[in-house]
Design a protein around this motif. Structure first.
Motif, PDB file in Angstrom:
ATOM      1  N   ILE A  51       0.990  -1.210   0.090  1.00 35.68           N
ATOM      2  CA  ILE A  51       0.074  -0.135   0.403  1.00 35.68           C
ATOM      3  C   ILE A  51       0.675   1.283  -0.047  1.00 35.68           C
ATOM      4  N   LEU A  52       2.185   1.354   0.486  1.00 37.41           N
ATOM      5  CA  LEU A  52       2.165   2.025   0.606  1.00 37.41           C
ATOM      6  C   LEU A  52       3.497   3.016  -0.425  1.00 37.41           C
ATOM      7  N   THR A  53       4.469   1.812  -1.356  1.00 34.33           N
ATOM      8  CA  THR A  53       4.597   1.741  -2.256  1.00 34.33           C
ATOM      9  C   THR A  53       3.331   2.298  -3.609  1.00 34.33           C
ATOM     10  N   LEU A  54       2.915   2.186  -3.625  1.00 35.76           N
ATOM     11  CA  LEU A  54       1.284   2.624  -4.434  1.00 35.76           C
ATOM     12  C   LEU A  54       0.954   3.632  -3.974  1.00 35.76           C
ATOM     13  N   GLN A  55       0.965   4.266  -2.787  1.00 28.50           N
ATOM     14  CA  GLN A  55       0.739   5.499  -2.605  1.00 28.50           C
ATOM     15  C   GLN A  55       1.749   6.323  -3.089  1.00 28.50           C
ATOM     16  N   ARG A  56       3.790   6.151  -2.911  1.00 31.88           N
ATOM     17  CA  ARG A  56       4.312   6.742  -3.336  1.00 31.88           C
ATOM     18  C   ARG A  56       4.239   6.872  -4.676  1.00 31.88           C
ATOM     19  N   LYS A  57       3.751   5.600  -5.341  1.00 30.29           N
ATOM     20  CA  LYS A  57       4.017   5.911  -6.957  1.00 30.29           C
ATOM     21  C   LYS A  57       2.714   6.338  -7.417  1.00 30.29           C
ATOM     22  N   SER A  58       2.106   6.438  -6.855  1.00 36.02           N
ATOM     23  CA  SER A  58       0.495   6.892  -7.422  1.00 36.02           C
ATOM     24  C   SER A  58       0.612   8.621  -6.904  1.00 36.02           C
ATOM     25  N   GLU A 104      14.843  -5.411  -3.092  1.00 34.58           N
ATOM     26  CA  GLU A 104      14.771  -4.229  -1.594  1.00 34.58           C
ATOM     27  C   GLU A 104      14.421  -2.642  -2.169  1.00 34.58           C
ATOM     28  N   GLY A 105      13.279  -1.521  -2.519  1.00 34.62           N
ATOM     29  CA  GLY A 105      13.351  -0.467  -2.946  1.00 34.62           C
ATOM     30  C   GLY A 105      13.726  -0.598  -3.913  1.00 34.62           C
ATOM     31  N   ASP A 106      14.482   1.026  -4.159  1.00 29.77           N
ATOM     32  CA  ASP A 106      14.297   1.306  -5.799  1.00 29.77           C
ATOM     33  C   ASP A 106      16.343   1.027  -6.505  1.00 29.77           C
ATOM     34  N   VAL A 107      16.358  -0.597  -7.347  1.00 23.89           N
ATOM     35  CA  VAL A 107      17.161  -1.000  -7.363  1.00 23.89           C
ATOM     36  C   VAL A 107      16.416  -0.497  -9.063  1.00 23.89           C
ATOM     37  N   PRO A 144      13.911 -21.130  -9.128  1.00 27.47           N
ATOM     38  CA  PRO A 144      15.040 -20.133  -8.864  1.00 27.47           C
ATOM     39  C   PRO A 144      13.927 -18.381  -7.289  1.00 27.47           C
ATOM     40  N   MET A 145      14.760 -18.928  -6.160  1.00 27.50           N
ATOM     41  CA  MET A 145      14.094 -18.227  -5.049  1.00 27.50           C
ATOM     42  C   MET A 145      14.561 -16.631  -5.628  1.00 27.50           C
ATOM     43  N   VAL A 146      13.420 -16.094  -6.169  1.00 25.80           N
ATOM     44  CA  VAL A 146      12.651 -14.900  -6.578  1.00 25.80           C
ATOM     45  C   VAL A 146      12.529 -14.196  -5.516  1.00 25.80           C
ATOM     46  N   ILE A 147      13.113 -12.871  -4.844  1.00 28.23           N
ATOM     47  CA  ILE A 147      11.897 -12.087  -3.590  1.00 28.23           C
ATOM     48  C   ILE A 147      12.000 -10.850  -4.091  1.00 28.23           C
ATOM     49  N   LEU A 148      10.462 -10.234  -4.561  1.00 27.35           N
ATOM     50  CA  LEU A 148      10.742  -9.750  -5.338  1.00 27.35           C
ATOM     51  C   LEU A 148       9.617  -7.921  -4.090  1.00 27.35           C
ATOM     52  N   LEU A 149      10.347  -7.551  -3.636  1.00 34.64           N
ATOM     53  CA  LEU A 149      10.053  -7.163  -2.228  1.00 34.64           C
ATOM     54  C   LEU A 149       9.101  -6.003  -3.068  1.00 34.64           C
ATOM     55  N   PRO A 150       7.576  -5.454  -1.803  1.00 31.39           N
ATOM     56  CA  PRO A 150       7.133  -4.781  -1.913  1.00 31.39           C
ATOM     57  C   PRO A 150       7.471  -2.914  -2.267  1.00 31.39           C
ATOM     58  N   SER A 151       8.335  -2.844  -1.894  1.00 31.12           N
ATOM     59  CA  SER A 151       9.446  -1.929  -2.199  1.00 31.12           C
ATOM     60  C   SER A 151       9.456  -1.642  -3.863  1.00 31.12           C
ATOM     61  N   PHE A 152      10.149  -2.780  -3.811  1.00 36.29           N
ATOM     62  CA  PHE A 152      11.178  -2.951  -4.806  1.00 36.29           C
ATOM     63  C   PHE A 152       9.871  -2.227  -6.446  1.00 36.29           C
ATOM     64  N   ALA A 153       8.881  -3.004  -5.867  1.00 35.89           N
ATOM     65  CA  ALA A 153       7.564  -3.276  -7.495  1.00 35.89           C
ATOM     66  C   ALA A 153       6.165  -3.696  -6.869  1.00 35.89           C
ATOM     67  N   THR A 154       5.046  -2.990  -7.540  1.00 36.81           N
ATOM     68  CA  THR A 154       3.895  -4.053  -6.889  1.00 36.81           C
ATOM     69  C   THR A 154       3.825  -5.176  -8.006  1.00 36.81           C
TER      70      THR A 154
END
Length: 597
Positions: A153-160, A517-520, A481-491
């Motif tokens: 929700i915070l990522t959507l808030q920031r990016k919108s 994680e985050g802006d990568v 393969p273990m791919v973890i895209l955390l919400p702060s990277f992308a929704t």
């Protein structure tokens, strides 16, 4: 945090008045053999129940008598309706139609509020706590479901570019309320602002012992039971939340469940469908296998033509309803063209238009559609084996709307939106051996990892589909393969693509792990053979121009009996992630760090 007042905390009745009211409602038996103190306590409890129920005890008993009479006579609530396939959109992830709905939805995110239905404990999962405190990923086990949801929700808030915080309301129960409040407080709302989260506690309702709707009681205490997750609508009105959200400019209300960790990946596309079709209610659906224990969304038309409603029909009612018609006389069977049921499967994630939602709640005074499911003691169908109560489900809300209200669905690939944690490992193993979805902690993690790898693949990365396969505690799991895209990277998919530069070249081997994680941003070549964790914190960014990683990586291993005894999170999975070697790049800012090796 808001309380959960009933319609009339202001109209708490006196003991004398509530006693007269109970007697008028056929509840005189409650007072038999009580001491003065017991009667006083019972009347106080009844006054409390009266103030919490929309319409008070009168409305509850009236509804109960009508529903119990129908149940006793064996009347099917759908018997006067003809079913047909409803209107909606079926989207295939990554297609132009999907991406255009996602783009449309991203414009509407800034005017969305979110409602989490979280009344459940983790007992059914073999976990001694609230379900939302469970982790989705074993490799990121410090992050609970609730943290991931809030971060989305915070990522959507920031990016919108939302001008004010996107609100979150959480429905709790007696079982989960205090634990949820503590979890949020200890973690400073996981980054949400003061006042951004509203807790609404669900109350219980009187249980009845017979078809005359006489309340069950013991020792001067009325027996109460949970009313069901449809209470979320009553609470949204009673707590003033919907009204407040509308005043804040919230146009869409998104309802989601407590342990379906991947749902936010699909939400922008679903919002796009809601906005494009001006749907007052939009149900998120998955392609449904006939006979599967998932309700189907149907368009139901009253046989006399007086009304049409698009609503969920529970799987055990769907087959008899279909068989009662000429058009679907074979019942709940597949459409030969698709191999799926023509009625899409409801996953209880719903998007409501705030305006219609508030109007409807106010016109009905917060009363929702109810049903009853008594277990009769004998063929007279009057006494029950155990006390029963009225129940309500959040997905029945369309039954309350006026006939002109547009209601539809969005069918999304199951891999993108639905993989709940429903079963403890022993039950999951039994389901797996019977060819049913295990729906446990291990499958939810596997599905989330596969989804993340899929999103990167759709953006153009080269990642094998198969990683490591084995059976853990009786549940066969094939891990990618273990791919973890955390919400702060992308929704969502559009978001993932935006992090890949025009000349990016990302590849991973089957045994590899990647956490972003985050802006990568990946602008050039990134090769992973092992484990790589990249974290940009505090609004800083990391740009990868050239990086090759090789190390021992992370290995999925079966847990030992000793580990399972000491760690219930491992016991729920039957496996652990052994971190043998990891390259970690962490940048706390300020500004941008460029990786060019």
């Amino acid at each position: 945090e808001s309380g959960s007042q009933g319609p009339g905390e202001s109209r708490r009745m006196s003991a004398d008045d509530i006693k007269v009211r109970l007697e008028a409602l056929g509840q005189s038996h409650l007072f038999e053999g009580l001491s003065q103190d017991q009667e006083k306590a019972l009347l106080a409890q009844a006054a409390e129940l009266h103030s919490q129920l929309p319409g008070g005890l009168d409305a509850y008993v009236a509804s109960a008598k009508k529903l119990l009479q129908n149940a006793s006579e064996g009347i099917n609530p759908f018997s006067s309706f003809n079913p047909s396939v409803p209107d909606g959109e079926a989207l295939v992830t990554g297609t132009p139609a999907f991406l255009s709905m996602e783009a449309e939805g991203l414009k509407h995110v800034a005017a969305s509020g979110f409602v989490l239905v979280a009344g459940g404990l983790g007992e059914r999962l073999g976990y001694n706590g609230i379900k939302v405190s469970l982790p989705l990923y074993e490799a990121e086990r410090q992050r609970s479901f609730i943290e991931l949801y809030i971060q989305h929700i915070l990522t959507l808030q920031r990016k919108s570019g939302a001008s004010s915080p996107l609100p979150l309301a959480i429905m709790t129960s007696d079982d989960t309320h205090d634990l949820t409040a503590v979890l949020l407080k200890e973690n400073k709302n996981f980054g949400m602002a003061e006042g951004q989260v509203t807790l609404m506690k669900q109350n219980k309702v009187p249980a009845m012992m017979d078809s005359s709707a006489r309340f069950a009681a013991k020792g001067g205490v009325i027996e109460t039971k949970p009313h069901g997750h449809g209470d979320v609508h009553t609470l949204m009105l009673q707590s003033g939340t919907v009204r407040r959200w509308q005043d804040q400019g919230i146009k869409w209300v998104v309802f989601f469940q407590d342990t379906n960790g991947i749902i936010f990946r699909a939400l922008p596309a679903v919002l796009g469908v809601s906005a494009s079709h001006s749907f007052d209610i939009n149900s998120v659906c998955v392609p449904r296998t006939p006979g599967e224990a998932v309700g189907g969304i149907c368009r139901l038309e009253q046989r006399d033509g007086s009304r049409t409603v698009t609503v969920n029909v529970e799987y055990n009612q769907l087959d008899p309803l279909l068989r009662s018609t000429e058009a679907f006389s074979s019942g709940d069977v597949a459409d030969p063209a698709t191999g799926h049921s023509p009625f899409p499967g409801n996953i209880n994630c719903l998007v409501f238009a705030t305006k219609r939602y508030l109007e409807t709640l106010e016109s009905k005074h917060g009363v929702v559609s109810e049903f009853v499911n008594p277990k009769y003691a004998d063929d007279s169908r009057t006494l029950f084996k155990s006390a029963t109560r009225l129940e309500c489900m959040m997905q029945d809300f369309p039954m309350l709307l006026p006939p002109e209200a547009p209601v539809g669905f969005t069918q999304i690939d199951r891999w993108l939106c639905f993989s709940p944690v429903k079963n403890k490992i022993q039950d999951a193993a039994a389901k797996a051996s019977n060819g049913l979805p295990p729906e446990c902690a291990g499958t939810a993690e596997r599905d989330a990892l596969a989804l993340n790898a899929n999103l990167l693949r759709m953006a153009g990365a080269s990642i094998p589909t198969e990683g490591h396969s084995a059976t853990y505690a009786g549940v066969p799991l094939s891990f990618p393969p273990m791919v973890i895209l955390l919400p702060s990277f992308a929704t969502c998919l559009t978001d993932v693509k935006a992090h890949m530069g025009p000349k990016f070249n990302l590849s991973m081997t089957a045994r590899s792990a990647l956490v972003l994680e985050g802006d990568v941003e990946v602008e050039g070549r990134l090769e992973v053979d092992g484990a790589l964790v990249v974290k940009a914190n505090n609004g800083a960014s990391i740009v990868i121009k050239n990086l090759k990683v090789q190390n021992q990586g992370w290995v999925i291993q079966a847990t030992t009996e000793e580990e399972e005894r000491d760690d219930e999170l491992l016991r729920m999975r039957g496996y652990k992630v052994a971190k043998m070697g990891t390259r970690e790049i962490v940048f706390d800012g300020p500004g941008t760090k460029v990786i060019d090796e």
